[in-house]
Design an enzyme around this catalytic site. Sequence first.
Site, PDB file in Angstrom:
ATOM      1  NE  ARG A 121      -4.141  -1.706   0.311  1.00  0.00           N
ATOM      2  CZ  ARG A 121      -4.214  -3.012   0.059  1.00  0.00           C
ATOM      3  NH1 ARG A 121      -3.184  -3.641  -0.445  1.00  0.00           N
ATOM      4  NH2 ARG A 121      -5.334  -3.674   0.276  1.00  0.00           N
TER       5      ARG A 121
ATOM      6  CB  SER B 157      -8.405  -1.833   4.561  1.00  0.00           C
ATOM      7  OG  SER B 157      -8.698  -3.086   4.017  1.00  0.00           O
TER       8      SER B 157
ATOM      9  CD  GLU C 115      -5.336   0.979   2.609  1.00  0.00           C
ATOM     10  OE1 GLU C 115      -5.277   1.500   1.484  1.00  0.00           O
ATOM     11  OE2 GLU C 115      -6.170   0.098   2.922  1.00  0.00           O
TER      12      GLU C 115
HETATM   13  N1  EPU Z   1     -10.596 -11.869  10.062  1.00  0.00           N
HETATM   14  C1  EPU Z   1     -11.091 -11.945  11.338  1.00  0.00           C
HETATM   15  N2  EPU Z   1     -12.367 -11.500  11.557  1.00  0.00           N
HETATM   16  C2  EPU Z   1     -13.164 -11.044  10.561  1.00  0.00           C
HETATM   17  C3  EPU Z   1     -12.648 -10.969   9.257  1.00  0.00           C
HETATM   18  C4  EPU Z   1     -11.346 -11.382   9.018  1.00  0.00           C
HETATM   19  O1  EPU Z   1     -10.411 -12.369  12.263  1.00  0.00           O
HETATM   20  O2  EPU Z   1     -14.298 -10.674  10.833  1.00  0.00           O
HETATM   21  C5  EPU Z   1      -9.209 -12.319   9.801  1.00  0.00           C
HETATM   22  C6  EPU Z   1      -9.211 -13.726   9.292  1.00  0.00           C
HETATM   23  O3  EPU Z   1      -8.199 -14.430   9.956  1.00  0.00           O
HETATM   24  C7  EPU Z   1      -8.844 -13.597   7.837  1.00  0.00           C
HETATM   25  C8  EPU Z   1      -7.943 -12.375   7.889  1.00  0.00           C
HETATM   26  O4  EPU Z   1      -8.567 -11.527   8.858  1.00  0.00           O
HETATM   27  O5  EPU Z   1      -8.167 -14.712   7.362  1.00  0.00           O
HETATM   28  C9  EPU Z   1      -7.800 -11.669   6.578  1.00  0.00           C
HETATM   29  O6  EPU Z   1      -9.055 -11.204   6.104  1.00  0.00           O
HETATM   30  P1  EPU Z   1      -9.230 -10.770   4.566  1.00  0.00           P
HETATM   31  O7  EPU Z   1      -8.929 -11.900   3.680  1.00  0.00           O
HETATM   32  O8  EPU Z   1     -10.530 -10.094   4.420  1.00  0.00           O
HETATM   33  O9  EPU Z   1      -8.033  -9.749   4.324  1.00  0.00           O
HETATM   34  P2  EPU Z   1      -7.503  -8.506   5.132  1.00  0.00           P
HETATM   35  O10 EPU Z   1      -6.072  -8.741   5.392  1.00  0.00           O
HETATM   36  O11 EPU Z   1      -8.351  -8.214   6.289  1.00  0.00           O
HETATM   37  C10 EPU Z   1      -6.646  -7.292   3.003  1.00  0.00           C
HETATM   38  C11 EPU Z   1      -6.734  -5.932   2.356  1.00  0.00           C
HETATM   39  C12 EPU Z   1      -8.070  -5.745   1.646  1.00  0.00           C
HETATM   40  C13 EPU Z   1      -8.201  -6.849   0.597  1.00  0.00           C
HETATM   41  C14 EPU Z   1      -8.103  -8.216   1.305  1.00  0.00           C
HETATM   42  C15 EPU Z   1      -8.116  -9.374   0.335  1.00  0.00           C
HETATM   43  C16 EPU Z   1      -5.337  -4.496   3.718  1.00  0.00           C
HETATM   44  C17 EPU Z   1      -5.289  -3.356   4.669  1.00  0.00           C
HETATM   45  N3  EPU Z   1      -6.551  -4.892   3.348  1.00  0.00           N
HETATM   46  O12 EPU Z   1      -7.646  -7.345   4.022  1.00  0.00           O
HETATM   47  O13 EPU Z   1      -8.019  -4.501   0.963  1.00  0.00           O
HETATM   48  O14 EPU Z   1      -9.433  -6.763  -0.083  1.00  0.00           O
HETATM   49  O15 EPU Z   1      -6.851  -8.285   2.024  1.00  0.00           O
HETATM   50  O16 EPU Z   1      -6.900  -9.395  -0.333  1.00  0.00           O
HETATM   51  O17 EPU Z   1      -4.304  -4.992   3.328  1.00  0.00           O
HETATM   52  C18 EPU Z   1      -8.520  -2.187   1.029  1.00  0.00           C
HETATM   53  O18 EPU Z   1      -7.309  -1.991   0.908  1.00  0.00           O
HETATM   54  O19 EPU Z   1      -9.332  -1.247   1.132  1.00  0.00           O
HETATM   55  C19 EPU Z   1      -9.013  -3.560   1.102  1.00  0.00           C
HETATM   56  C20 EPU Z   1     -10.296  -3.843   1.293  1.00  0.00           C
END
Ligand code: EPU
Length: 349
Positions: A164, A247, A343
Amino acid sequence: MKIQPFSPVKDRHSFHIDVQARYWVDYDSVEELCSVLRDAAGFGLPILPVGGGNNLLFVNDYPGILLHSCLKEKTVLEDKGDEVLLKAGAGHNWDELAAWCVAQGWGGMQNLSGIPGEVGATPVQNIGAYGVEAKDIIEAVEVLDRTDLSQRTIAAADCEFGYRRSRFKTDWKERYIVTYVHYRLSRKPVFQLNYGAVSARLEAQGGLKAGNDPQSVKDNLQMVRRTIMAIRDEKLPDSAKVGNAGSFFMNPEVDRQHFRQLKSACPDMPAWELPDGRYKLSAAWLIDQCGWKGRRLDEAGVWPTQPLVLVNYGQASGEDILELARSIIDDVKRRFDVALRPEVIILGE
Ligand code: EPU
């Protein structure tokens, strides 16, 4: 070109905070951009280039010029063998471009399907999702240099892309305005499917087709795009209905020792080892553990299916969102000794 003084910004950014900008300027050419910059220098107003406004939190009215690109054209610069080099204007809607490339059978953007915003933000933010980042397909970035109004093309290797982040957010922030982005796409794409539930979902639909003939590639690209969009729809709020900026926080990184301590206290904590030996943690998980998931402080809230996303239920001010963010940061710090960093770009704090 359209110049609007005292312009409401509520419907021009995804958090839908009720603020105004001293000026909102839509420009249709690089020449118009130069003329705005010349005039603005005379008035000494701050300038902020904005795309779809999907990563901004306004805490106050913006005292300067919000500068929006309407450069929307797309041009194939090269089409050789299996590779296509595509140039797109900063003001082109990102997901429409991704959909169009998928329909052509050109791979590279499919995992980035459904990300709101415009082309100009893709190198600035190095947008990323489901195991792919914009840096994986960006070949070069065309910019206007604010210091002398010259145009340059910068190679991706010079942009210092990271999670990012890029130089457009740091030392180049006040210097360059992105005008066009060049993307390298492939007719024989290597699919990146090992993020989360992506491959399992594809298997459940019968999996991707074997073969690299144009129709199979198109079908596979469409299938990946549909799958990614379905996962996004389940987790992320639609900003047309509930204001948000995706995010709100970045996934934090900690050193190995800190990671070991955390992991022994919380064995089910998700984490990813980074090439430098540090660990990336899930901000969503940390926030969830602190009990914030689905909570609401009046008009500001934490999204129930993705706690990394803060939302405006309608009438929240920027300060309301910020107060919620600060409470979350404090709790995560207290409980895990991990510093969450926004972010989202916070303006007028
Ligand atoms: N999780 C929880 N509780 C929840 C939801 C998720 O504990 O209610 C944990 C789970 O362990 C899950 C992990 O969070 O495995 C990761 O969740 P997710 O796959 O949704 O990914 P993220 O790391 O939370 C990042 C990006 C998103 C992107 C997703 C998918 C960042 C800051 N965010 O989210 O990007 O869509 O991966 O690749 O890196 C954005 O930048 O605006 C954005 C939405």
